[in-house]
Design a protein around this motif. Structure first.
Motif, mmCIF file in Angstrom:
data_model
loop_
_atom_site.group_PDB
_atom_site.id
_atom_site.type_symbol
_atom_site.label_atom_id
_atom_site.label_comp_id
_atom_site.label_asym_id
_atom_site.label_seq_id
_atom_site.Cartn_x
_atom_site.Cartn_y
_atom_site.Cartn_z
ATOM 1 N N ILE A 41 1.394 42.692 19.954
ATOM 2 C CA ILE A 41 1.222 41.231 19.922
ATOM 3 C C ILE A 41 0.857 40.737 21.321
ATOM 4 O O ILE A 41 -0.056 39.924 21.485
ATOM 5 C CB ILE A 41 2.497 40.547 19.383
ATOM 6 N N TYR A 42 1.540 41.246 22.327
ATOM 7 C CA TYR A 42 1.215 40.835 23.700
ATOM 8 C C TYR A 42 -0.226 41.235 24.054
ATOM 9 O O TYR A 42 -0.978 40.438 24.641
ATOM 10 C CB TYR A 42 2.201 41.444 24.713
ATOM 11 N N ALA A 43 -0.615 42.443 23.659
ATOM 12 C CA ALA A 43 -1.984 42.911 23.922
ATOM 13 C C ALA A 43 -3.000 42.011 23.223
ATOM 14 O O ALA A 43 -4.069 41.711 23.763
ATOM 15 C CB ALA A 43 -2.140 44.357 23.445
ATOM 16 N N SER A 44 -2.650 41.541 22.022
ATOM 17 C CA SER A 44 -3.542 40.645 21.270
ATOM 18 C C SER A 44 -3.649 39.281 21.955
ATOM 19 O O SER A 44 -4.739 38.692 22.018
ATOM 20 C CB SER A 44 -3.021 40.440 19.840
ATOM 21 N N LEU A 45 -2.521 38.783 22.465
ATOM 22 C CA LEU A 45 -2.538 37.513 23.208
ATOM 23 C C LEU A 45 -3.495 37.600 24.387
ATOM 24 O O LEU A 45 -4.227 36.657 24.687
ATOM 25 C CB LEU A 45 -1.134 37.190 23.738
ATOM 26 N N GLU A 46 -3.497 38.750 25.053
ATOM 27 C CA GLU A 46 -4.353 38.929 26.242
ATOM 28 C C GLU A 46 -5.841 38.810 25.919
ATOM 29 O O GLU A 46 -6.626 38.441 26.781
ATOM 30 C CB GLU A 46 -4.077 40.286 26.894
ATOM 31 N N VAL A 47 -6.220 39.141 24.663
ATOM 32 C CA VAL A 47 -7.644 39.023 24.310
ATOM 33 C C VAL A 47 -7.933 37.724 23.544
ATOM 34 O O VAL A 47 -9.035 37.520 23.049
ATOM 35 C CB VAL A 47 -8.175 40.265 23.526
ATOM 36 N N GLY A 52 1.844 50.690 10.958
ATOM 37 C CA GLY A 52 2.515 50.521 12.245
ATOM 38 C C GLY A 52 2.225 51.570 13.297
ATOM 39 O O GLY A 52 3.080 51.876 14.127
ATOM 40 N N VAL A 53 0.990 52.104 13.291
ATOM 41 C CA VAL A 53 0.661 53.183 14.245
ATOM 42 C C VAL A 53 -0.067 52.705 15.504
ATOM 43 O O VAL A 53 -0.268 53.475 16.437
ATOM 44 C CB VAL A 53 -0.208 54.282 13.573
ATOM 45 N N ALA A 54 -0.485 51.448 15.533
ATOM 46 C CA ALA A 54 -1.317 50.961 16.650
ATOM 47 C C ALA A 54 -0.564 50.963 17.975
ATOM 48 O O ALA A 54 0.656 50.861 18.027
ATOM 49 C CB ALA A 54 -1.799 49.547 16.352
ATOM 50 N N THR A 55 -1.342 51.087 19.052
ATOM 51 C CA THR A 55 -0.808 50.940 20.411
ATOM 52 C C THR A 55 -1.667 49.876 21.116
ATOM 53 O O THR A 55 -2.756 49.540 20.645
ATOM 54 C CB THR A 55 -0.849 52.279 21.170
ATOM 55 N N PRO A 56 -1.182 49.325 22.252
ATOM 56 C CA PRO A 56 -1.835 48.152 22.836
ATOM 57 C C PRO A 56 -3.326 48.271 23.151
ATOM 58 O O PRO A 56 -4.088 47.354 22.831
ATOM 59 C CB PRO A 56 -1.008 47.891 24.100
ATOM 60 N N ARG A 57 -3.774 49.345 23.766
ATOM 61 C CA ARG A 57 -5.210 49.437 24.093
ATOM 62 C C ARG A 57 -6.069 49.491 22.839
ATOM 63 O O ARG A 57 -7.129 48.865 22.769
ATOM 64 C CB ARG A 57 -5.474 50.673 24.961
ATOM 65 N N GLN A 58 -5.596 50.250 21.865
ATOM 66 C CA GLN A 58 -6.316 50.330 20.590
ATOM 67 C C GLN A 58 -6.355 48.945 19.934
ATOM 68 O O GLN A 58 -7.390 48.519 19.409
ATOM 69 C CB GLN A 58 -5.607 51.321 19.668
ATOM 70 N N THR A 59 -5.231 48.246 19.991
ATOM 71 C CA THR A 59 -5.147 46.896 19.424
ATOM 72 C C THR A 59 -6.213 45.995 20.029
ATOM 73 O O THR A 59 -6.926 45.280 19.314
ATOM 74 C CB THR A 59 -3.745 46.297 19.682
ATOM 75 N N GLN A 60 -6.342 46.037 21.340
ATOM 76 C CA GLN A 60 -7.338 45.184 22.008
ATOM 77 C C GLN A 60 -8.759 45.565 21.600
ATOM 78 O O GLN A 60 -9.595 44.691 21.371
ATOM 79 C CB GLN A 60 -7.161 45.262 23.522
ATOM 80 N N ALA A 61 -9.015 46.862 21.463
ATOM 81 C CA ALA A 61 -10.365 47.304 21.069
ATOM 82 C C ALA A 61 -10.704 46.805 19.664
ATOM 83 O O ALA A 61 -11.814 46.314 19.416
ATOM 84 C CB ALA A 61 -10.443 48.831 21.121
ATOM 85 N N VAL A 62 -9.731 46.916 18.746
ATOM 86 C CA VAL A 62 -9.960 46.476 17.361
ATOM 87 C C VAL A 62 -10.165 44.960 17.301
ATOM 88 O O VAL A 62 -11.083 44.462 16.643
ATOM 89 C CB VAL A 62 -8.790 46.913 16.446
ATOM 90 N N MET A 63 -9.319 44.221 18.011
ATOM 91 C CA MET A 63 -9.422 42.755 17.987
ATOM 92 C C MET A 63 -10.739 42.277 18.607
ATOM 93 O O MET A 63 -11.377 41.355 18.090
ATOM 94 C CB MET A 63 -8.229 42.119 18.714
ATOM 95 N N ARG A 64 -11.131 42.916 19.697
ATOM 96 C CA ARG A 64 -12.417 42.518 20.321
ATOM 97 C C ARG A 64 -13.583 42.789 19.384
ATOM 98 O O ARG A 64 -14.513 41.996 19.290
ATOM 99 C CB ARG A 64 -12.610 43.299 21.638
ATOM 100 N N ARG A 65 -13.519 43.920 18.680
ATOM 101 C CA ARG A 65 -14.614 44.261 17.754
ATOM 102 C C ARG A 65 -14.638 43.273 16.577
ATOM 103 O O ARG A 65 -15.697 42.815 16.158
ATOM 104 C CB ARG A 65 -14.431 45.698 17.262
ATOM 105 N N ALA A 66 -13.455 42.929 16.069
ATOM 106 C CA ALA A 66 -13.374 41.973 14.954
ATOM 107 C C ALA A 66 -13.928 40.615 15.372
ATOM 108 O O ALA A 66 -14.597 39.930 14.596
ATOM 109 C CB ALA A 66 -11.926 41.834 14.488
ATOM 110 N N ALA A 67 -13.672 40.250 16.639
ATOM 111 C CA ALA A 67 -14.108 38.950 17.159
ATOM 112 C C ALA A 67 -15.623 38.868 17.327
ATOM 113 O O ALA A 67 -16.173 37.773 17.504
ATOM 114 C CB ALA A 67 -13.415 38.652 18.481
ATOM 115 N N GLN A 68 -16.308 40.010 17.242
ATOM 116 C CA GLN A 68 -17.780 39.978 17.263
ATOM 117 C C GLN A 68 -18.337 39.542 15.910
ATOM 118 O O GLN A 68 -19.483 39.140 15.792
ATOM 119 C CB GLN A 68 -18.327 41.359 17.643
ATOM 120 N N GLU A 69 -17.493 39.627 14.877
ATOM 121 C CA GLU A 69 -17.936 39.289 13.509
ATOM 122 C C GLU A 69 -17.403 37.946 13.028
ATOM 123 O O GLU A 69 -17.920 37.378 12.070
ATOM 124 C CB GLU A 69 -17.459 40.379 12.521
#
Length: 306
Positions: A223-229, A185-202
């Motif tokens: 969750i909101y940050a993830s919805l945005e991507v 439970g350490v993630a924050t929104p910008r980091q979340t978006q970076a991780v999700m975008r990177r995962a979506a490349q694979e």
């Protein structure tokens, strides 16, 4: 909040309370209570419920009644009942219990993998080859879960490349869906978006899901940050069930009621009846003898009682 970003119109919520939530409870929860909980959740409209775990009862005694639970639940058509399967023995048990989806798991953190299961990430995922193959042969959905994708209790930061590597390995095993989990439970929104975008490349973004813990109170923001991507699958736990064994005194999974309240406010369809989920949350909290961890659930229940 960027009003120019189009959010998904529909979101799938995977309810993990009966498995991921209850497995951390120290006091034994009888099978009939678990069955009642799953039945209540099925009637709320979830399309996917994590209901069982076929691991050794020596390691997770709370899940020893999984076969009994799976045999007695009222199954709703179109609902996928998932089971965690760490090996072929677990897979055979899940198959016998008529699970619709089997879940395999690995870590994005090398330190976590070594410390917890005494082998490397690559070795841990290679062990699931048999399970993955068997799932495909029997026509079962296969889901891969990646823990510590945003941070690790042992090594701290987890590089994006490490997450991408495990996503790729899970993809190659034939996973239909891959969970990107913030185990501590350490993630924050910008980091979340970076991780999700990177995962979506694979892996196709439509098959990626966010599994957030609320240790630092950031789960809904993430969750909101993830919805945005473009992420449109999220895991949550009714009444916020489930502690986090690696962060002392921390809360566990984000509460389903809170996620549903957020989605309602955003006009995003989930197909789930929030009132029935609130009742289910109050039911299990009452059984456990404590107040539920869902703020929305408690507020709605208090308003009703008022």
């Amino acid at each position: 909040m960027n009003s120019n970003i189009a959010l998904p119109k529909h979101v799938k919520i995977v309810e993990v309370g009966p498995r991921d939530g209850l497995q951390n409870e120290k006091e034994s929860v009888p099978a009939e209570v678990k069955i009642e909980l799953v039945n209540r959740l099925s009637s709320a409209g979830f399309r996917n419920i994590e209901a069982a775990s076929f691991v050794s009862p020596k390691w997770v005694p709370q899940m020893a009644t999984s076969a009994e639970v799976m045999a007695a639940i009222e199954r709703h058509p179109g609902v996928v009942y998932s089971a965690l399967t760490p090996n072929m023995q677990g897979f055979d048990a899940a198959l016998a219990a008529k699970a619709g989806e089997v879940v395999i798991f690995g870590s994005a953190s090398e330190a976590f993998s070594q410390k917890n299961i005494n082998c490397s990430i690559a070795e841990s995922i290679a062990r699931f080859e048999g399970v993955a193959k068997a799932a495909k042969q029997h026509g079962l959905r296969l889901r891969g879960s990646i823990s510590c994708a945003f941070g690790c209790p042992y090594q701290g930061e987890v590089p994006l490349a490490a997450v991408a590597d495990v996503v790729g390995r899970m993809r190659d095993l034939g996973c239909d869906e891959i969970d990107i989990a913030d185990t501590i439970g350490v993630a924050t929104p910008r980091q979340t978006q970076a991780v999700m975008r990177r995962a979506a490349q694979e892996f196709a973004i439509g098959g990626l899901s966010g599994h957030f813990h609320d240790t630092y109170g950031q789960a809904l923001a993430n969750i909101y940050a993830s919805l945005e991507v473009g992420i449109a699958i999220f895991h949550s736990s009714v009444s916020g069930l489930g502690g986090c064994p690696y962060a002392k005194g921390a809360t566990g999974n984000v509460a389903t009621e809170d996620v549903l309240y957020l989605m309602q406010g955003l006009g995003i369809e989930t197909g789930i009846d929030l009132d029935i989920v609130v009742d289910a949350g109050q039911f299990i909290a009452q059984f456990l003898g404590r107040k539920g961890a869902s703020r929305a659930g408690n507020a709605i229940a208090a308003k009703r009682a008022g």
